[in-house]
Design an enzyme around this catalytic site. Structure first.
Site, PDB file in Angstrom:
ATOM      1  N   ASP A  67       0.734  -1.150   0.035  1.00 37.70           N
ATOM      2  CA  ASP A  67      -0.012  -0.001   0.130  1.00 37.70           C
ATOM      3  C   ASP A  67       0.965   1.289  -0.089  1.00 37.70           C
ATOM      4  O   ASP A  67       1.945   1.261   0.195  1.00 37.70           O
ATOM      5  CB  ASP A  67      -0.962   0.082   1.410  1.00 37.70           C
ATOM      6  CG  ASP A  67      -0.430  -0.473   2.487  1.00 37.70           C
ATOM      7  OD1 ASP A  67       0.886  -0.656   2.591  1.00 37.70           O
ATOM      8  OD2 ASP A  67      -0.997  -0.982   3.375  1.00 37.70           O
ATOM      9  N   GLU A 143      -9.431  -2.078   5.505  1.00 37.54           N
ATOM     10  CA  GLU A 143     -10.229  -1.789   6.682  1.00 37.54           C
ATOM     11  C   GLU A 143     -11.723  -2.671   7.019  1.00 37.54           C
ATOM     12  O   GLU A 143     -11.994  -3.422   5.982  1.00 37.54           O
ATOM     13  CB  GLU A 143     -10.654  -0.239   6.787  1.00 37.54           C
ATOM     14  CG  GLU A 143      -9.688   0.860   6.730  1.00 37.54           C
ATOM     15  CD  GLU A 143      -8.775   0.833   8.102  1.00 37.54           C
ATOM     16  OE1 GLU A 143      -8.537  -0.106   8.762  1.00 37.54           O
ATOM     17  OE2 GLU A 143      -8.046   1.847   8.212  1.00 37.54           O
TER      18      GLU A 143
HETATM   19  C1  F6R Z   1       1.402  -1.730   6.251  1.00 36.79           C
HETATM   20  C2  F6R Z   1       0.145  -2.314   6.013  1.00 36.79           C
HETATM   21  C3  F6R Z   1      -0.529  -2.164   7.448  1.00 36.79           C
HETATM   22  C4  F6R Z   1       0.278  -2.635   8.700  1.00 36.79           C
HETATM   23  C5  F6R Z   1      -0.595  -2.440  10.087  1.00 36.79           C
HETATM   24  C6  F6R Z   1       0.287  -2.636  11.292  1.00 36.79           C
HETATM   25  O1  F6R Z   1       2.003  -1.753   4.881  1.00 36.79           O
HETATM   26  O2  F6R Z   1      -0.384  -2.628   5.315  1.00 36.79           O
HETATM   27  O3  F6R Z   1      -1.815  -3.229   7.341  1.00 36.79           O
HETATM   28  O4  F6R Z   1       0.823  -3.855   8.631  1.00 36.79           O
HETATM   29  O5  F6R Z   1      -1.225  -1.298  10.183  1.00 36.79           O
HETATM   30  O6  F6R Z   1       1.099  -1.716  11.402  1.00 36.79           O
HETATM   31  P1  F6R Z   1       2.057  -1.732  12.476  1.00 36.79           P
HETATM   32  O7  F6R Z   1       3.146  -2.838  12.086  1.00 36.79           O
HETATM   33  O8  F6R Z   1       2.779  -0.268  12.451  1.00 36.79           O
HETATM   34  O9  F6R Z   1       1.507  -1.983  13.888  1.00 36.79           O
END
Ligand code: F6R
Length: 265
Positions: A67, A143
């Site tokens: 993303d 989401e």
């Molecule tokens: C990032 C992504 C998100 C993160 C998720 C967890 O490319 O696609 O889905 O993997 O928001 O984020 P962290 O690792 O920062 O808790």
């Protein structure tokens, strides 16, 4: 799903780096799907160390990131392109022209998704997709209530995700509310999936993903439909799982099957 629980985030990173190293050993020209966020940073650092020690090459690897924020140019410090360059690409022998991140700064962001899907197809599909998980159960920026059949497209971030990610932005700095993200169906088409989660804030999302019903309310639960998903988590992220002894038992049995009949990779 294969569930692997380690004591802490450092061990999770080592195990994840082992997993990716094994993938590249098996297929040096693998197509990797990559995630950003805080969770995989230590894994990428471990991969960089292995590369610097001479034991791992990315020379033939192609990558697709999950993303990118809409409205951030690639060289913006908070863009996911900058994140990947800094944490991995600039430190290994990868050919940058084979690294792909959705173009969040495209003149027409609506056209980015279908073009990204076509590029993934042209590369032969994703061999191994690395994922994190949001506190609300999102994977990539799918989401809650995202279609389980979704493909790469623009998504509006929830308030929760916006808040979770605000730690990367300075106060008063523009923080996008839109992202271009691979869809859930895009992710499910990867040949293998490796999901990483660490910390107590992920415990509810992890139990919903692994032991809950398959529902768009927890997009990660769609991974239950994938044949080869490995989940590597730490104790804190595993704290709400109810079938934990079973997961350990399954791993023991798998080791015995491997020892007896060989690695089914
Ligand atoms: C990032 C992504 C998100 C993160 C998720 C967890 O490319 O696609 O889905 O993997 O928001 O984020 P962290 O690792 O920062 O808790």
């Amino acid at each position: 799903m294969e569930i692997i629980i380690h004591a802490d985030a450092t061990q999770v990173a080592t195990r994840a780096a082992d997993f990716i190293t094994a993938q590249l050993g098996h297929k040096p020209d693998s197509v990797l799907g990559l995630a950003t966020g805080s969770t995989p940073v230590a894994t990428y650092a471990d991969l960089v160390r292995r590369h610097q020690a001479g034991s791992l090459s990315f020379a033939q690897v192609t990558t697709f990131n999950l993303d990118e924020y809409v409205g951030l140019p690639p060289d913006h410090p908070q863009s996911y392109r900058s994140f990947m360059n800094k944490n991995l690409f600039d430190q290994v022998d990868i050919d940058l022209s084979r690294t792909h991140v959705p173009d969040g700064n495209a003149e027409n962001p609506v056209e980015v998704g279908p073009a990204y899907e076509a590029t993934i197809d042209a590369a032969g599909g994703i061999d191994l997709q690395v994922l994190g998980i949001g506190t609300n159960g999102h994977i990539a920026f799918n989401e809650p209530t995202s279609s389980l059949g979704s493909r790469t497209r623009i998504k509006t971030l929830t308030e929760q995700t916006f808040k979770d990610n605000s730690r990367s932005f300075e106060a008063g700095e523009f923080q996008p509310r839109l992202a271009i993200t691979m869809g859930i169906q895009t992710i499910l088409e990867a040949r293998r999936i490796l999901l990483l989660a660490t910390g107590a804030s992920k415990a509810q999302a992890v139990v919903d993903m692994v032991e809950g019903a398959i529902t768009a309310s927890c997009p990660a639960s769609a991974l239950q439909m994938h044949e080869k998903t490995t989940v590597i988590i730490d104790e804190a992220a595993a704290s709400k799982l109810t079938l934990r002894p079973y997961y350990t038992w399954v791993l023991d049995q798998q080791d015995q099957i491997r020892d007896t009949f060989g690695n089914p990779w």
